[in-house]
Design a protein around this motif. Structure first.
Motif, PDB file in Angstrom:
ATOM      1  N   THR A 208       0.840  -1.197   0.000  1.00 45.24           N
ATOM      2  CA  THR A 208       0.000   0.000   0.000  1.00 45.24           C
ATOM      3  C   THR A 208       0.874   1.245   0.000  1.00 45.24           C
ATOM      4  OG1 THR A 208      -1.762  -1.183   1.162  1.00 45.24           O
ATOM      5  CG2 THR A 208      -1.813   1.235   1.264  1.00 45.24           C
TER       6      THR A 208
ATOM      7  N   LEU B  56      -6.682   3.200  -5.291  1.00 41.42           N
ATOM      8  CA  LEU B  56      -5.687   2.419  -4.546  1.00 41.42           C
ATOM      9  C   LEU B  56      -6.120   0.963  -4.445  1.00 41.42           C
ATOM     10  CD1 LEU B  56      -3.075   2.427  -2.859  1.00 41.42           C
ATOM     11  CD2 LEU B  56      -4.456   3.139  -0.904  1.00 41.42           C
TER      12      LEU B  56
ATOM     13  N   LEU C 203      -4.198  -2.398  -6.010  1.00 39.20           N
ATOM     14  CA  LEU C 203      -3.743  -3.474  -5.128  1.00 39.20           C
ATOM     15  C   LEU C 203      -4.623  -4.722  -5.186  1.00 39.20           C
ATOM     16  CD1 LEU C 203      -2.882  -1.277  -2.028  1.00 39.20           C
ATOM     17  CD2 LEU C 203      -1.255  -2.362  -3.590  1.00 39.20           C
TER      18      LEU C 203
ATOM     19  N   LEU D 253      -8.911  -2.941   2.640  1.00 41.60           N
ATOM     20  CA  LEU D 253      -8.042  -1.771   2.536  1.00 41.60           C
ATOM     21  C   LEU D 253      -8.262  -0.762   3.668  1.00 41.60           C
ATOM     22  CD1 LEU D 253      -5.850  -0.448   0.880  1.00 41.60           C
ATOM     23  CD2 LEU D 253      -7.630   0.540  -0.581  1.00 41.60           C
TER      24      LEU D 253
END
Length: 112
Positions: free
Chosen positions: A48, A63, A67, A74
């Motif tokens: 991250t 994001l 990922l 997250l």
């Protein structure tokens, strides 16, 4: 030994591509562990931070896409990184539904 038919043969662990990939991924993450332990990050927190170091500022949605993580996975990672002072999270001024993760100076210093 019992005879295995063709259908059952497909279910043998040795016939599964996913298992060696899974085992390899576990070995790679384990190899990172001693280095990440020194800086107090888990592997998920580290990857991250890698994206945040690259982008400096990124929406939580983007994001998660980078990922391959859903918001349920997250969000706790981001909360922890924020508690460490490595990132800040703010709502977008253009769309309050959008949350932006922003790299802090302390987070940038961690990269070094």
């Amino acid at each position: 030994m019992t005879e295995i038919n063709e259908k059952e043969d497909l279910l043998l662990l040795d016939k599964q591509l996913c298992f060696p990939l899974y085992a390899c991924a576990r070995k790679i993450v384990a190899a990172y562990h001693p280095f990440l332990k020194k800086i107090g990050l888990t592997y998920t927190q580290y990857v991250t931070m890698m994206v945040i170091w690259e982008e400096k500022e990124i929406s939580v949605h983007d994001l998660g896409e980078r990922l391959y993580l859903d918001s349920g996975t997250l969000t706790p990672v981001l909360k922890k990184l924020e508690s460490f002072g490595y990132i800040e999270r703010h709502r977008s001024t253009e769309d309050e539904r959008v949350v932006i993760a922003i790299l802090t100076e302390k987070g940038q210093a961690l990269k070094e």
